[in-house]
Motif scaffolding. Structure first.
Motif, PDB file in Angstrom:
ATOM      1  N   ASP A 143      -0.127  -7.831   1.206  1.00 41.37           N
ATOM      2  CA  ASP A 143      -1.039  -6.851   1.802  1.00 41.37           C
ATOM      3  C   ASP A 143      -0.931  -5.572   0.972  1.00 41.37           C
ATOM      4  N   PHE A 144      -1.766  -5.467  -0.041  1.00 37.01           N
ATOM      5  CA  PHE A 144      -1.686  -4.336  -0.968  1.00 37.01           C
ATOM      6  C   PHE A 144      -1.941  -3.009  -0.259  1.00 37.01           C
ATOM      7  N   ALA A 145      -2.889  -2.992   0.666  1.00 33.30           N
ATOM      8  CA  ALA A 145      -3.230  -1.761   1.379  1.00 33.30           C
ATOM      9  C   ALA A 145      -2.030  -1.246   2.173  1.00 33.30           C
ATOM     10  N   ALA A 146      -1.312  -2.168   2.829  1.00 27.60           N
ATOM     11  CA  ALA A 146      -0.146  -1.767   3.618  1.00 27.60           C
ATOM     12  C   ALA A 146       0.952  -1.211   2.723  1.00 27.60           C
ATOM     13  N   ARG A 147       1.119  -1.790   1.541  1.00 32.46           N
ATOM     14  CA  ARG A 147       2.115  -1.289   0.592  1.00 32.46           C
ATOM     15  C   ARG A 147       1.786   0.143   0.179  1.00 32.46           C
ATOM     16  N   ILE A 148       0.525   0.366  -0.131  1.00 33.66           N
ATOM     17  CA  ILE A 148       0.110   1.694  -0.573  1.00 33.66           C
ATOM     18  C   ILE A 148       0.233   2.708   0.557  1.00 33.66           C
ATOM     19  N   GLU A 149      -0.186   2.318   1.751  1.00 34.89           N
ATOM     20  CA  GLU A 149      -0.099   3.223   2.903  1.00 34.89           C
ATOM     21  C   GLU A 149       1.351   3.528   3.270  1.00 34.89           C
ATOM     22  N   SER A 150       2.250   2.606   2.979  1.00 34.73           N
ATOM     23  CA  SER A 150       3.668   2.793   3.315  1.00 34.73           C
ATOM     24  C   SER A 150       4.406   3.656   2.300  1.00 34.73           C
TER      25      SER A 150
END
Length: 260
Positions: A143-150
């Motif tokens: 989940d690339f989006a979750a990585r970036i948001e984290s």
């Protein structure tokens, strides 16, 4: 009209034989971190290799639990930026936060977290430090989006033969996220990885044994002769005689405390 730039190269008598990374890596756009552009990263913790290569930065990640003494030694003796591994797999939780803060205080340009790290762990590290966090990606199912948001500042793609596809997928979804990726074993694979969207390339150097083999083969083809050694000996003897005379002169004045 674009013209080829003539780039002067300066070497020394003894340090000209460095490990040069594939020139194709220079095709990458690079990632500018605090004013410094990074295109190539050498994937090693070997100080001898680090001190004798032309990489822009060092990717200091190794298959053991990260230790402050190792990151300190690499950063202290390295003349280029260092990205330090702080765990994320076997090493996780509070220890990764401590390692990240220590790496920052030692002078690391960034820290690297491995693929298994949780998003919560990533968030806690991002709140504790003020240097970029590189998060490794090994699968398209991430989940690339979750990585970036984290808190991931940079994604490091290490997906083996699937790396190019993963890079292309990330770039399609996130046009502006910085991507580091393994370039593969050939110049063509490096070129394809960059075309897929990688901004910087990690390069795994040959083993010391392989580099030594190449040097020894060169020595066997062009062996030293007695004449070569004879030219060096008189110069060494002259230097030794000079040093001995200086020492003898100095010991004759035991009361002379002047700083020379």
């Amino acid at each position: 009209m674009q013209t080829n730039k003539n780039i002067p190269k300066v070497t020394s008598r003894l340090r000209h034989n460095i490990l040069c990374l594939p020139s194709e890596i220079r095709e990458a756009s690079g990632i500018v971190i605090n004013g410094r552009r990074i295109k190539s990263l050498i994937f090693t913790t070997d100080i001898a290799v680090i001190r004798n290569c032309d990489a822009d930065a060092v990717f200091a990640v190794y298959p053991f639990t990260p230790q402050q003494t190792i990151s300190e030694a690499i950063i202290k003796h390295c003349s280029r930026p260092v990205f330090c591994g702080i765990g994320g797999g076997t090493t996780h939780g509070v220890r990764t936060i401590t390692l990240a803060k220590d790496a920052e205080s030692q002078g690391a340009m960034g820290v690297v977290m491995n693929a298994p790290t949780s998003n919560l762990n990533l968030q806690l590290v991002s709140r504790a430090i003020d240097i970029p966090i590189v998060v490794t990606v090994i699968s398209e199912d991430t989940d690339f989006a979750a990585r970036i948001e984290s808190g991931a500042s940079i994604l490091n793609v290490a997906g083996g033969h699937k790396t190019i596809g993963i890079v292309r997928n990330i770039r399609r979804q996130f046009p502006d996220i910085p991507i580091i990726a393994t370039g593969g074993p050939t110049t063509e694979s490096i070129h394809q990885t960059i075309q897929a969207g990688a901004n910087a390339i990690t390069f795994t150097p040959p083993s010391l044994q392989e580099m030594f083999r190449q040097v020894m083969e060169q020595y066997r083809e062009e062996p030293f002769t007695n004449n070569d050694l004879a030219e060096l000996v008189p110069a060494q003897q002259k230097l030794l005689r000079f040093l001995k005379a200086y020492i003898d002169l100095d010991t004759e004045k035991p009361n002379d405390t002047c700083i020379r």
